[in-house]
Every structure is written in structure tokens, then in C-alpha cells.
Design a protein around this motif. Structure first.
Motif, PDB file in Angstrom:
ATOM      1  N   VAL A  10      28.569  72.318  -8.554  1.00 38.10           N
ATOM      2  CA  VAL A  10      27.544  71.429  -8.008  1.00 38.10           C
ATOM      3  C   VAL A  10      26.466  71.177  -9.059  1.00 38.10           C
ATOM      4  CG1 VAL A  10      25.743  71.182  -6.272  1.00 38.10           C
ATOM      5  CG2 VAL A  10      27.943  72.182  -5.657  1.00 38.10           C
ATOM      6  N   TYR A  11      26.002  72.236  -9.666  1.00 40.02           N
ATOM      7  CA  TYR A  11      24.945  72.099 -10.669  1.00 40.02           C
ATOM      8  C   TYR A  11      25.409  71.190 -11.800  1.00 40.02           C
ATOM      9  CZ  TYR A  11      23.305  76.336  -8.376  1.00 40.02           C
ATOM     10  OH  TYR A  11      22.908  77.248  -7.463  1.00 40.02           O
ATOM     11  N   ASP A  12      26.630  71.421 -12.224  1.00 40.61           N
ATOM     12  CA  ASP A  12      27.174  70.652 -13.340  1.00 40.61           C
ATOM     13  C   ASP A  12      27.210  69.165 -13.016  1.00 40.61           C
ATOM     14  OD1 ASP A  12      28.307  70.448 -15.877  1.00 40.61           O
ATOM     15  OD2 ASP A  12      30.272  70.163 -14.974  1.00 40.61           O
ATOM     16  N   VAL A  13      27.675  68.856 -11.832  1.00 42.46           N
ATOM     17  CA  VAL A  13      27.744  67.454 -11.412  1.00 42.46           C
ATOM     18  C   VAL A  13      26.352  66.850 -11.342  1.00 42.46           C
ATOM     19  CG1 VAL A  13      28.344  65.908  -9.517  1.00 42.46           C
ATOM     20  CG2 VAL A  13      29.882  67.780 -10.136  1.00 42.46           C
ATOM     21  N   VAL A  14      25.449  67.585 -10.761  1.00 41.36           N
ATOM     22  CA  VAL A  14      24.087  67.075 -10.602  1.00 41.36           C
ATOM     23  C   VAL A  14      23.449  66.818 -11.962  1.00 41.36           C
ATOM     24  CG1 VAL A  14      21.779  67.581  -9.723  1.00 41.36           C
ATOM     25  CG2 VAL A  14      23.793  68.234  -8.398  1.00 41.36           C
ATOM     26  N   ARG A  15      23.709  67.702 -12.901  1.00 41.17           N
ATOM     27  CA  ARG A  15      23.144  67.519 -14.242  1.00 41.17           C
ATOM     28  C   ARG A  15      23.708  66.280 -14.918  1.00 41.17           C
ATOM     29  NH1 ARG A  15      24.526  73.311 -15.201  1.00 41.17           N
ATOM     30  NH2 ARG A  15      22.776  74.498 -14.423  1.00 41.17           N
ATOM     31  N   GLN A  16      24.901  65.889 -14.520  1.00 40.63           N
ATOM     32  CA  GLN A  16      25.535  64.724 -15.133  1.00 40.63           C
ATOM     33  C   GLN A  16      25.075  63.411 -14.521  1.00 40.63           C
ATOM     34  OE1 GLN A  16      29.844  65.169 -16.098  1.00 40.63           O
ATOM     35  NE2 GLN A  16      29.599  67.088 -15.066  1.00 40.63           N
ATOM     36  N   ILE A  17      24.263  63.503 -13.521  1.00 42.39           N
ATOM     37  CA  ILE A  17      23.745  62.275 -12.916  1.00 42.39           C
ATOM     38  C   ILE A  17      22.823  61.584 -13.921  1.00 42.39           C
ATOM     39  CG2 ILE A  17      22.415  61.286 -11.029  1.00 42.39           C
ATOM     40  CD1 ILE A  17      23.099  63.783  -9.393  1.00 42.39           C
ATOM     41  N   SER A  28      32.246  69.159   3.799  1.00 41.38           N
ATOM     42  CA  SER A  28      31.397  70.347   3.800  1.00 41.38           C
ATOM     43  C   SER A  28      30.170  70.134   2.923  1.00 41.38           C
ATOM     44  CB  SER A  28      32.190  71.545   3.318  1.00 41.38           C
ATOM     45  OG  SER A  28      32.806  71.244   2.087  1.00 41.38           O
ATOM     46  N   ALA A  29      29.505  69.053   3.157  1.00 36.75           N
ATOM     47  CA  ALA A  29      28.308  68.721   2.375  1.00 36.75           C
ATOM     48  C   ALA A  29      27.241  69.792   2.550  1.00 36.75           C
ATOM     49  CB  ALA A  29      27.762  67.375   2.820  1.00 36.75           C
ATOM     50  N   ARG A  30      27.335  70.519   3.617  1.00 31.16           N
ATOM     51  CA  ARG A  30      26.361  71.583   3.867  1.00 31.16           C
ATOM     52  C   ARG A  30      26.366  72.595   2.754  1.00 31.16           C
ATOM     53  NH1 ARG A  30      26.761  73.410  10.044  1.00 31.16           N
ATOM     54  NH2 ARG A  30      24.970  72.233  10.688  1.00 31.16           N
ATOM     55  N   MET A  31      27.538  72.898   2.280  1.00 32.57           N
ATOM     56  CA  MET A  31      27.655  73.883   1.221  1.00 32.57           C
ATOM     57  C   MET A  31      26.977  73.394  -0.051  1.00 32.57           C
ATOM     58  SD  MET A  31      29.123  76.349   2.645  1.00 32.57           S
ATOM     59  CE  MET A  31      27.843  75.804   3.759  1.00 32.57           C
ATOM     60  N   VAL A  32      27.058  72.101  -0.272  1.00 31.73           N
ATOM     61  CA  VAL A  32      26.396  71.535  -1.443  1.00 31.73           C
ATOM     62  C   VAL A  32      24.900  71.775  -1.337  1.00 31.73           C
ATOM     63  CG1 VAL A  32      25.957  69.438  -2.753  1.00 31.73           C
ATOM     64  CG2 VAL A  32      28.174  69.782  -1.665  1.00 31.73           C
ATOM     65  N   GLY A  33      24.380  71.492  -0.183  1.00 29.49           N
ATOM     66  CA  GLY A  33      22.961  71.716   0.047  1.00 29.49           C
ATOM     67  C   GLY A  33      22.628  73.189  -0.084  1.00 29.49           C
ATOM     68  N   TRP A  34      23.506  74.002   0.410  1.00 26.63           N
ATOM     69  CA  TRP A  34      23.296  75.435   0.330  1.00 26.63           C
ATOM     70  C   TRP A  34      23.309  75.884  -1.131  1.00 26.63           C
ATOM     71  CZ3 TRP A  34      21.080  78.046   3.783  1.00 26.63           C
ATOM     72  CH2 TRP A  34      21.089  79.428   3.734  1.00 26.63           C
ATOM     73  N   ALA A  35      24.188  75.306  -1.872  1.00 27.98           N
ATOM     74  CA  ALA A  35      24.281  75.632  -3.297  1.00 27.98           C
ATOM     75  C   ALA A  35      22.998  75.232  -4.010  1.00 27.98           C
ATOM     76  CB  ALA A  35      25.464  74.902  -3.906  1.00 27.98           C
ATOM     77  N   MET A  36      22.458  74.137  -3.619  1.00 33.02           N
ATOM     78  CA  MET A  36      21.230  73.658  -4.234  1.00 33.02           C
ATOM     79  C   MET A  36      20.082  74.632  -4.012  1.00 33.02           C
ATOM     80  SD  MET A  36      22.021  70.937  -5.712  1.00 33.02           S
ATOM     81  CE  MET A  36      20.441  70.164  -6.016  1.00 33.02           C
ATOM     82  N   ASN A  37      20.264  75.447  -3.013  1.00 35.06           N
ATOM     83  CA  ASN A  37      19.249  76.440  -2.728  1.00 35.06           C
ATOM     84  C   ASN A  37      19.036  77.366  -3.913  1.00 35.06           C
ATOM     85  OD1 ASN A  37      17.410  77.696  -0.973  1.00 35.06           O
ATOM     86  ND2 ASN A  37      18.769  77.268   0.723  1.00 35.06           N
ATOM     87  N   GLY A  38      20.087  77.561  -4.682  1.00 42.72           N
ATOM     88  CA  GLY A  38      19.974  78.420  -5.855  1.00 42.72           C
ATOM     89  C   GLY A  38      19.727  77.620  -7.119  1.00 42.72           C
ATOM     90  N   VAL A  75      18.257  72.060 -12.436  1.00 37.30           N
ATOM     91  CA  VAL A  75      19.057  70.971 -11.890  1.00 37.30           C
ATOM     92  C   VAL A  75      18.148  69.882 -11.333  1.00 37.30           C
ATOM     93  CG1 VAL A  75      20.778  70.389 -10.164  1.00 37.30           C
ATOM     94  CG2 VAL A  75      20.868  72.603 -11.318  1.00 37.30           C
ATOM     95  N   PRO A  76      18.397  68.638 -11.716  1.00 39.28           N
ATOM     96  CA  PRO A  76      17.602  67.519 -11.197  1.00 39.28           C
ATOM     97  C   PRO A  76      17.891  67.287  -9.729  1.00 39.28           C
ATOM     98  CG  PRO A  76      19.415  66.679 -12.515  1.00 39.28           C
ATOM     99  CD  PRO A  76      19.457  68.172 -12.628  1.00 39.28           C
ATOM    100  N   ALA A  77      17.497  68.203  -8.929  1.00 37.91           N
ATOM    101  CA  ALA A  77      17.804  68.123  -7.497  1.00 37.91           C
ATOM    102  C   ALA A  77      17.152  66.922  -6.843  1.00 37.91           C
ATOM    103  CB  ALA A  77      17.345  69.413  -6.816  1.00 37.91           C
ATOM    104  N   GLN A  78      16.165  66.359  -7.508  1.00 38.34           N
ATOM    105  CA  GLN A  78      15.502  65.185  -6.932  1.00 38.34           C
ATOM    106  C   GLN A  78      16.445  64.013  -6.851  1.00 38.34           C
ATOM    107  OE1 GLN A  78      14.930  66.454  -9.790  1.00 38.34           O
ATOM    108  NE2 GLN A  78      14.771  64.941 -11.396  1.00 38.34           N
ATOM    109  N   ARG A  79      17.540  64.058  -7.621  1.00 38.86           N
ATOM    110  CA  ARG A  79      18.493  62.949  -7.594  1.00 38.86           C
ATOM    111  C   ARG A  79      19.536  63.142  -6.510  1.00 38.86           C
ATOM    112  NH1 ARG A  79      19.269  63.266 -14.053  1.00 38.86           N
ATOM    113  NH2 ARG A  79      17.234  62.487 -14.634  1.00 38.86           N
ATOM    114  N   VAL A  80      19.472  64.235  -5.835  1.00 42.86           N
ATOM    115  CA  VAL A  80      20.440  64.497  -4.762  1.00 42.86           C
ATOM    116  C   VAL A  80      19.788  64.282  -3.408  1.00 42.86           C
ATOM    117  CG1 VAL A  80      22.041  66.164  -3.796  1.00 42.86           C
ATOM    118  CG2 VAL A  80      21.517  66.206  -6.244  1.00 42.86           C
ATOM    119  N   LEU A  81      20.305  63.324  -2.707  1.00 49.02           N
ATOM    120  CA  LEU A  81      19.734  62.987  -1.403  1.00 49.02           C
ATOM    121  C   LEU A  81      20.815  63.007  -0.338  1.00 49.02           C
ATOM    122  CD1 LEU A  81      18.074  59.818  -2.855  1.00 49.02           C
ATOM    123  CD2 LEU A  81      17.019  62.066  -2.703  1.00 49.02           C
TER     124      LEU A  81
END
Length: 127
Positions: free
Chosen positions: A26-33, A53-63, A71-77
Motif C-alpha cells: 500500500v505504501y509503495d503504491v501511494v508513494r508512486q502517486i 477489502s478497501a478497509r484493509m487499505v485504510g487500516w494499513a494507512m494507519n501505520g 506516505v502522501p496519505a493526503q492523496r488517498v481518498l
DNA sequence: GCATTGACGAAGG
DNA sequence: CCCTTCGCCAATG
């Protein structure tokens, strides 16, 4: 999937046993945004193959806060293009500020022209 | 070890 | 068209 930063070190047991917590993925993908682009939890989940299972993605973002580089989490909505995770940032306004800094318009906690700015990893990265 | 929750999403009423 | 329910998988209580 270059584990550049390496696991968060908090891999909490079983997940690491499978294959590097998919948190890393997840982190890797988000960084590639690309800058100025955004994506959704569902898109990432789809790219990972977990589909709904998008929930898990959100859960992963927790870390994600502990991940390096950050991680540019601001780009994940969410699928509505709403800044659902803004509450998890250092400040409730940080997420909005970061997006505005990338020329992404935010209105009423929602990204304007979300569809246009949408960046689908499964589509752009062409699995 | 069972029950609840969580940065979501899609389907059903 | 708005609201409710289920599914997903992992973590926490």
C-alpha cells in the motif's frame, strides 16, 4: 514493490509471515502517486487484488505515519473523493493544505474534479 | 478465543 | 434517491 524503506518494524506477527504485510504494498503504491493526483482506497485494494477489502487499505494507512519516507496519505481518498483521513493527520487542516499545495482544489472536505485527478494504479501501472 | 471496530465499497431496501 | 446491511481482513478489547 521495492521495499526501499523496509517494513515498519511493527509488522505485528502473522501479516509478516505471509509476505511483508501488504501495508508495504500500500505504501509503495501511494508513494508512486504522481504529484497533483489522487486515488481511492478501493483502487489500491483492487491493485493489490483484495478488491473490495478497501478497509484493509485504510487500516494499513494507519501505520503510514510510521513509514519512511512518509506516505502522501493526503492523496488517498475514499470513493467520494472526500478527505476521510484528515482527522488522522497531525492537524485536521494538514491534509487539505498538502492537497492545496499540489494544486488540488479542496472544497468542503472534498477534492474538486476528483474524477479528473483520479489515478488508478491498476490502470496507470498496468499490472 | 469471541466480539467489536475501522482512513471503505458495493448492493439492497 | 437516502439509508441500511453485508462483505473484507486485521487489530484491539
Amino acid at each position: 514493490m521495492r521495499k526501499t524503506g523496509k517494513p515498519v518494524k511493527k509488522e505485528t506477527a502473522r501479516s509478516v509471515n505471509k509476505e511483508y504485510s501488504f501495508f508495504e504494498n500500500v505504501y509503495d503504491v501511494v508513494r508512486q502517486i504522481p504529484k497533483g493526483r489522487v486515488t481511492s482506497f478501493g483502487a489500491i485494494a483492487n491493485y493489490l487484488g483484495t478488491r473490495m477489502s478497501a478497509r484493509m487499505v485504510g487500516w494499513a494507512m494507519n501505520g503510514a505515519h510510521n513509514a519512511s519516507p512518509k506516505v502522501p496519505a493526503q492523496r488517498v481518498l475514499n470513493r467520494n473523493g472526500m478527505l476521510t483521513g484528515k482527522a488522522h493527520f497531525a492537524t485536521p487542516t494538514q491534509m487539505e493544505e498538502l492537497l492545496l499545495n499540489e494544486n488540488i482544489k479542496v472544497e468542503n472536505d472534498t477534492v474538486v474534479d476528483f474524477e479528473k485527478l483520479f489515478w488508478d494504479p491498476a490502470k496507470e501501472l498496468e499490472i
